[in-house]
Write an enzyme that holds these catalytic residues in place. Structure first.
Site, mmCIF file in Angstrom:
data_model
loop_
_atom_site.group_PDB
_atom_site.id
_atom_site.type_symbol
_atom_site.label_atom_id
_atom_site.label_comp_id
_atom_site.label_asym_id
_atom_site.label_seq_id
_atom_site.Cartn_x
_atom_site.Cartn_y
_atom_site.Cartn_z
ATOM 1 N N GLY A 303 0.940 -1.177 -0.021
ATOM 2 C CA GLY A 303 -0.182 -0.048 0.058
ATOM 3 C C GLY A 303 0.637 1.321 -0.063
ATOM 4 N N ILE A 305 1.559 3.722 2.324
ATOM 5 C CA ILE A 305 2.353 3.639 3.258
ATOM 6 C C ILE A 305 3.192 2.585 3.782
ATOM 7 C CG2 ILE A 305 2.359 4.142 5.957
ATOM 8 C CD1 ILE A 305 1.514 6.216 4.788
ATOM 9 N N GLU A 328 -1.505 -8.948 -4.822
ATOM 10 C CA GLU A 328 -0.403 -9.509 -5.311
ATOM 11 C C GLU A 328 0.053 -8.489 -6.366
ATOM 12 O OE1 GLU A 328 -0.936 -12.719 -8.147
ATOM 13 O OE2 GLU A 328 -2.989 -12.496 -8.127
ATOM 14 N N SER A 353 -3.438 -12.734 4.232
ATOM 15 C CA SER A 353 -4.380 -11.756 4.582
ATOM 16 C C SER A 353 -4.129 -11.899 6.269
ATOM 17 C CB SER A 353 -5.860 -12.181 4.429
ATOM 18 O OG SER A 353 -6.567 -11.320 5.274
ATOM 19 N N LYS A 379 -9.009 1.537 4.886
ATOM 20 C CA LYS A 379 -9.030 2.890 5.105
ATOM 21 C C LYS A 379 -9.894 3.883 4.546
ATOM 22 C CE LYS A 379 -5.375 4.208 1.886
ATOM 23 N NZ LYS A 379 -4.143 4.911 1.785
ATOM 24 N N LYS A 421 -8.317 9.858 12.869
ATOM 25 C CA LYS A 421 -9.658 9.432 12.624
ATOM 26 C C LYS A 421 -10.037 8.502 13.829
ATOM 27 C CE LYS A 421 -10.418 9.929 7.542
ATOM 28 N NZ LYS A 421 -9.095 10.672 7.601
ATOM 29 N N SER A 462 -1.538 9.555 -1.135
ATOM 30 C CA SER A 462 -1.874 7.994 -1.133
ATOM 31 C C SER A 462 -2.983 7.627 -1.791
ATOM 32 C CB SER A 462 -2.075 8.043 0.184
ATOM 33 O OG SER A 462 -2.931 8.529 0.859
#
Length: 622
Positions: A303, A305, A328, A353, A379, A421, A462
Site C-alpha cells: 500500500g 504507507i 499481489e 491476509s 482505510k 480518525k 496516497s
C-alpha cells in the site's frame, strides 16, 4: 561570423578569463588616460604640451595599480558579463568614478599638472572603454545569423511573442544549459506579425504553425502563453500536435511569481508544493541504529504507507525485509522496484491476509521478525461505512491476530499505523482504528514485545486521497469536487509520515501512542484551488469547483488528540507521546469475543457493538 564560431576563441577557464580581462583593463586604463588629453586638445596630438604627457606617464603605474584594486573590490572580475544589465553598468560607472577620484588626489599630491578638464574627460573615456570591454562578450554571444544554429540542439518555434516568449528566447540565447535555437515566433496579435524580436522573426499566427514548422524545420514547439484562456491553449496544443513536433509549455519568470503558469504540464505537480512549509527532517542515524541487522516485517507492504516504509527500511541495511500483502499486483510491483534499487537486499515477498490466523502463525514461526510495522488496513471511510463488518474483521481482528503472533514468536517491537480518525470517531473506520490502539495497549501489558501505535492525519498522494482525485478531475476538464467549503485536514507527504513513523519506532518503549505534529491544518478548498492554478488554470473560470456535501461518517475537521490525553515531548519536536487512556482490559477481551461473532455474522448490530467498546464513537445513520 556566427556566435558559435566566436565562442571558440573566447577563454573558457575562469582564471584565464580573469587574467585576460586584467590585461585588457591595463591597456584600457592606459588608453583612457591619453584619450583624455587627446580630446582636450581638439584631437590633435601636435597641440598636446609634453609636460602634460610626462605627467600622465609619471602617474600611470599608480593609476593602473589603484584601478585594478578598485575593480577587484567592485567584483568586476567575477560578474557574469554575458547577462549584464543596468545594475552591472552602475558597477562600471562606480568603479571608474572612484578610480578617477583617486587619480585626481594622487596627481595633486605628486604635483603633476594637467588641465582640470582632463580629469572629467579621462573619467568619461574610462567609463566608455570599460563598458565596451565588459559588454562585448554579451554582444558577441548574442550575435547570430538567421537560420544558422548557434549551438547544438533542437530548432524551436515559440508560440507567444510577449514577455514570456522574450524571456525564453533570452535564456536559450545566453544559457549553456538550454540547448537549441529559436527559429521563429507565432503570435495572434496581428500588429506583431512580420516584426523581429531580438533577431528572431514573428512569422505568423497560430494557424500558420503547420506551415512554419515545415518552412523552418522545427523540432520542438514551446507555448509561452501562460495567461491565455484554457480554451485558446487547448486549441494551440491541438494544432501543434498535428505537426508531430514535441510540445512543451514553459513557465516564464513573471508568470511563475504570479502562480499563473502551467507548471503541471512541464513537470508533474509536486504535492510538497501544496504544503507551504519546509519538508520534515528526521535523525537517520537513530533509524539506522535500530533497523540495521534486524528482520523487519511490513504488513500491507504494497500500500501507499507500507510500500514507502519498505523503501526507507531497505535503505537502512536490515538483515531481512519481509513484505506481506493480500494484493499481489502491488506486492509484485514493489518487489521489482526494491530488487532494482537494492540488489543486495535480502527480500521476501509474501501474499496473504492478516485475518488468516494460520497464515500469520506460519509467517512468524518461519521468519521470527524482530520488528513489525502493521500497515495492513481498510482505510476508505465511505466504503467502510457501507461494509462495516469488513472494517472490523480486517482492521481490528487483523491487528489482534498479528499482534498475538508477534507476542508468541518473540518479536521485539510492534508498530501500529493509526490515524487521527481514531479520535472521537464519527465513522466505522475511525472506530476500528481506535480499537486497534486499544489492542496494542492491552497486548503491551502482557507481552515482552514493545507494542506502540503511531497516529497521524491525511497523507498527500496516497491511494484514495484527494490529490489523485483532483488531478484526474482537472485532466478531464473539471469540475473539481469538494465535499464542503469549510472542511479542513492535517496533511503530510508519504515520505515525511513514514520517516517519522520509523523514528517513532526508535523511541518506542512499549504502550505509547505516538502523535505526529502535522503542522497547520489545510483547507481542502484551498488545496483544490492551488492544484488548479499549478496546472495552469483559473479556479472557477477554467475549472469549476462544486460542493457535494459531507459523506457518511465524515467530519469537518479531524483531531489528533482526545480530551483525556496529554502530550509528552520526544527528542524530535514533531513527534509527541499521548498519555494512554485507561480502560478495563479484561472486559475489553470479552467484548472482542462478542464483536468477533457479530462481525462474522455480518450483522446489522455491528455499530452498536462497536459503540459499546468505543464510547466516543458517534454513530450516524447511513
Amino acid at each position: 561570423m556566427s556566435s558559435s564560431r566566436l565562442e571558440k576563441y573566447l577563454p573558457g577557464n575562469k582564471r584565464v578569463r580573469m587574467l585576460v580581462l586584467m590585461a585588457v583593463d591595463i591597456c584600457t586604463v592606459g588608453l583612457a588616460s591619453f584619450l583624455g588629453l587627446f580630446i582636450r586638445f581638439d584631437m590633435n596630438f601636435g597641440k598636446i604640451p609634453m609636460e602634460y604627457v610626462e605627467a600622465v606617464l609619471a602617474y600611470l603605474p599608480f593609476y593602473l595599480a589603484a584601478t585594478l584594486v578598485i575593480f577587484f573590490l567592485f567584483r568586476m572580475y567575477s560578474t557574469m558579463w554575458s547577462v549584464a544589465g543596468v545594475r552591472e553598468a552602475g558597477h562600471i560607472i562606480g568603479a571608474c568614478g572612484l578610480a578617477s577620484l583617486i587619480q585626481i588626489a594622487g596627481m595633486l599630491m605628486l604635483e603633476l599638472k594637467v588641465p582640470r578638464s582632463y580629469y572629467v574627460l579621462s573619467f568619461f573615456t574610462l567609463c566608455a572603454c570599460e563598458g565596451l570591454v565588459r559588454l562585448s562578450y554579451r554582444i558577441l554571444t548574442s550575435m547570430r545569423l538567421p537560420g544558422k544554429s548557434r549551438k547544438a540542439g533542437s530548432r524551436v518555434l515559440i508560440a507567444g511573442a510577449g514577455t514570456s516568449g522574450a524571456v525564453i528566447l533570452k535564456e536559450m540565447t545566453t544559457s549553456q544549459y538550454a540547448p537549441g535555437q529559436v527559429v521563429c515566433f507565432v503570435d495572434d496579435d496581428k500588429n506583431k506579425v512580420g516584426k523581429i524580436l531580438n533577431g528572431v522573426p514573428i512569422a505568423g499566427k497560430r494557424e500558420d504553425i503547420p506551415r512554419l514548422v515545415e518552412k523552418y524545420g522545427v523540432d520542438e514547439i514551446y507555448i509561452a502563453m501562460p495567461s491565455a484562456p484554457a480554451k485558446d491553449r487547448k486549441e494551440i496544443i491541438e494544432i501543434c500536435r498535428e505537426t508531430g513536433c514535441k510540445v512543451k509549455i514553459l513557465p516564464g519568470i513573471y508568470q511563475l511569481l504570479n502562480g499563473e503558469v502551467s507548471v503541471g504540464r512541464l513537470r508533474e505537480v509536486q504535492i510538497e508544493d501544496l504544503l507551504g512549509r519546509e519538508p520534515v527532517r528526521v535523525n537517520l542515524d537513530e533509524i539506522l541504529d535500530y533497523v540495521k541487522g534486524k528482520v523487519v516485517l511490513v504488513t500491507g507492504g504494497g500500500g501507499s504507507i507500507g510500500s514507502e516504509l519498505c523503501r526507507q527500511i531497505a535503505g537502512h541495511q536490515p538483515k531481512q525485509l519481509i513484505v506481506f500483502d493480500v494484493y499481489e499486483n502491488n506486492a509484485y510491483d514493489l518487489q521489482q522496484e526494491l530488487k532494482d534499487r537494492f540488489p543486495g537486499l535480502n527480500l521476501v515477498v509474501l501474499i496473504g491476509s492478516v485475518r488468516n490466523t494460520h497464515r500469520m502463525e506460519t509467517v512468524f514461526a518461519k521468519y521470527h521478525p524482530d520488528i513489525v510495522y502493521h500497515a495492513a488496513a481498510h482505510k476508505h471511510v465511505p466504503l467502510m461505512e457501507e461494509s462495516p463488518n469488513e472494517a472490523i474483521k480486517n482492521n481490528v481482528f487483523g491487528t489482534y491476530k498479528t499482534a498475538k503472533a508477534a507476542d508468541k514468536y518473540g518479536t521485539k517491537r510492534f508498530v501500529l499505523i493509526s490515524t487521527d480518525k481514531a479520535v472521537n470517531p464519527t465513522n466505522i473506520m475511525g472506530a476500528s482504528k481506535r480499537m486497534c490502539e486499544m489492542v496494542i495497549q492491552m497486548m503491551n501489558t502482557k507481552s515482552k514485545t514493545d507494542f506502540v501505535a503511531v497516529r497521524f492525519g491525511n497523507v498527500l498522494g496516497s491511494n484514495g486521497s484527494v490529490i489523485p482525485l483532483f488531478k484526474k478531475q482537472i485532466e478531464q476538464g473539471g469540475p473539481v469536487t469538494v465535499t464542503h467549503p469549510d472542511i479542513i485536514r492535517y496533511f503530510m507527504t508519504i515520505p515525511e509520515a513514514v520517516s517519522l513513523v520509523l523514528q517513532a519506532g526508535a523511541y518506542a518503549r512499549g504502550g505509547e501512542i505516538f502523535i505526529l505534529d502535522m503542522g497547520e491544518p489545510v483547507k481542502i478548498l484551498d488545496l483544490a484551488k492551488n492544484l488548479i492554478r499549478l496546472s495552469g488554470y483559473k479556479p472557477g473560470e477554467d475549472i469549476a469547483i462544486t460542493f457535494t456535501g459531507l459523506r457518511a461518517g465524515e467530519k469537518l475537521y479531524e483531531e489528533l488528540l482526545m480530551d483525556e490525553e496529554g502530550l509528552q515531548d520526544t527528542p524530535n519536536k514533531l513527534i509527541h507521546i499521548g498519555k494512554p487512556i485507561e480502560f478495563d482490559m479484561r472486559k475489553f477481551e470479552e467484548q472482542l469475543d462478542r464483536l468477533y461473532e457479530v462481525a462474522n455474522m455480518d450483522s446489522e448490530a455491528i455499530r452498536d457493538a462497536v459503540k459499546a467498546i468505543v464510547p466516543t464513537y458517534q454513530v450516524r445513520s447511513v
